[in-house]
Design an enzyme around this catalytic site. Structure first.
Site, short mmCIF file in Angstrom:
data_model
loop_
_atom_site.label_atom_id
_atom_site.label_comp_id
_atom_site.label_asym_id
_atom_site.label_seq_id
_atom_site.Cartn_x
_atom_site.Cartn_y
_atom_site.Cartn_z
N HIS A 1 -4.92 -17.12 -8.52
CA HIS A 1 -2.92 -17.10 -8.19
C HIS A 1 -2.73 -17.85 -7.13
O HIS A 1 -3.44 -18.09 -5.49
CB HIS A 1 -3.64 -15.13 -8.03
CG HIS A 1 -2.47 -14.62 -7.07
ND1 HIS A 1 -1.48 -14.30 -8.20
CD2 HIS A 1 -2.01 -14.25 -6.16
CE1 HIS A 1 -0.45 -13.89 -7.60
NE2 HIS A 1 -1.03 -12.86 -6.53
N GLY B 1 0.37 -1.21 0.06
CA GLY B 1 0.13 -0.04 -0.30
C GLY B 1 1.07 1.46 -0.32
O GLY B 1 1.29 1.85 -1.18
#
Ligand SMILES: NC(=O)c1ccc[n+]([C@@H]2O[C@H](COP(=O)([O-])OP(=O)(O)OC[C@H]3O[C@@H](n4cnc5c(N)ncnc54)[C@H](O)[C@@H]3O)[C@@H](O)[C@H]2O)c1
Length: 302
Positions: A170, A13
């Site tokens: 994934h 982030g």
């Protein structure tokens, strides 16, 4: 005005926040994290680098007006111990935030980077009561990039002349759909300028790229940030560019990584390429594994 909220400003982030500012891809940025000191620290650091940037912190009401909400919360330590180690902690985080998120009534798109990616994206959609079209995950975007990189290196062709998608899950049941792969418009069962490519070897090389990043760095956050920027650009420019994202795909009864077009509203058209029957079966297996993870997360919350 491009307004973005990032929930979770750890390694992924915070790197994303800096890149958004560096590339002028955001006009108003809000940082949210359960760690107050980290948010304040990041805001101060970024503000010194980009003094005119509008950066807000811990303002959950921003979720209402944000064009895109990026979820990047998690616990890198647990991920390093086990590839699905964040299942419990991230399920609890989604649930814990649900009340605040619902009250804010998000109007924009949620782009989930956190893991386990497809199942957590599904849980976010359910727990936060959002429309499926509005909630996507990064899915197998980076896995697809790794496949193309392996093909580029083996064929010595420009990456822009290489097409193809990795579907599925994934970090789990990746499905390399060779039926979708083209180099200079031709399938890879044909030699490329006299050179025959080995699909098994390419799969191994694509996986090794991720393996080396994780072994050397403990995370592959640079690739994630780079591809997140491209996904955001497709949304903000309403481009209908295609990415293999974690999306709700009714053909597979829920979330799975699948190529879709992206635009301002989120998921546009599904790119329904003619897959080999075996590939479709492999995607079903991946979708099933994702549904089992989702069920495990729902159990944690009950
Ligand atoms: N999609 C991909 O290819 C990919 C690649 C790398 C990392 N990831 C995922 O991205 C996520 C973040 O990774 P990271 O390396 O930045 O992790 P990190 O441990 O560095 O940071 C996680 C951040 O989330 C915050 N957080 C945790 N729970 C929260 C909550 N309930 N509310 C608000 N904030 C909360 C923590 O305080 C921390 O700042 C993980 O789920 C990781 O698996 C995905």
């Amino acid at each position: 005005m491009r307004e973005i909220v990032i929930i979770g400003v750890g390694q992924v982030g915070s790197a994303l926040a800096a890149q958004l500012l560096a590339t002028h891809q955001v006009d108003r940025l809000t940082l949210l994290d359960e760690n107050d000191e980290r948010v304040v620290g990041l805001q101060n650091d970024l503000q010194a680098g980009w003094p005119t940037a509008e950066i807000k912190t811990q303002d959950w009401s921003s979720l209402h007006t944000a064009d895109v909400i990026i979820t990047a919360f998690g616990n890198q330590q647990q991920l390093q111990e086990n590839r699905f180690g964040e299942l419990t902690v991230n399920a609890r985080a989604v649930h814990q935030m649900a009340k605040q998120v619902r009250e804010a009534d998000p109007q924009g798109i949620v782009l989930n980077l956190a893991n386990p990616n497809e199942a957590l994206t599904a849980l976010i959609q359910q727990e936060w009561l959002l429309a499926p079209k509005q909630v996507i995950g990064l899915g197998t975007v980076v896995d697809t990039a790794r496949l193309k990189l392996a093909i580029q290196n083996a064929s010595q062709q420009n990456v822009h002349s290489i097409e193809g998608y990795v579907y599925g899950q994934h970090d789990g049941n990746l499905v390399t759909a060779w039926s979708t792969v083209r180099v200079n418009g031709q399938t890879i069962d044909q030699p490329i300028y006299g050179k025959k490519l080995d699909d098994h070897e390419l799969t191994v090389q694509a996986k090794l790229n991720g393996f080396y990043a994780l072994r050397g760095l403990g995370s592959d956050w640079n690739a994630v940030v780079a591809w997140t920027l491209r996904v955001l650009q497709a949304i903000f420019t309403n481009s209908n560019a295609t990415f293999s994202l974690a999306v709700n795909q009714p053909q597979f009864d829920g979330y799975v990584s699948y190529p879709v077009q992206l635009n301002r509203q989120g998921v546009g058209n599904y790119v329904l390429l003619p897959l080999y029957p075996l590939e479709t079966e492999q995607i079903k297996v991946a979708a099933n594994a994702i549904q089992q993870q989702l069920a495990a997360m729902q159990n944690v919350l009950n």
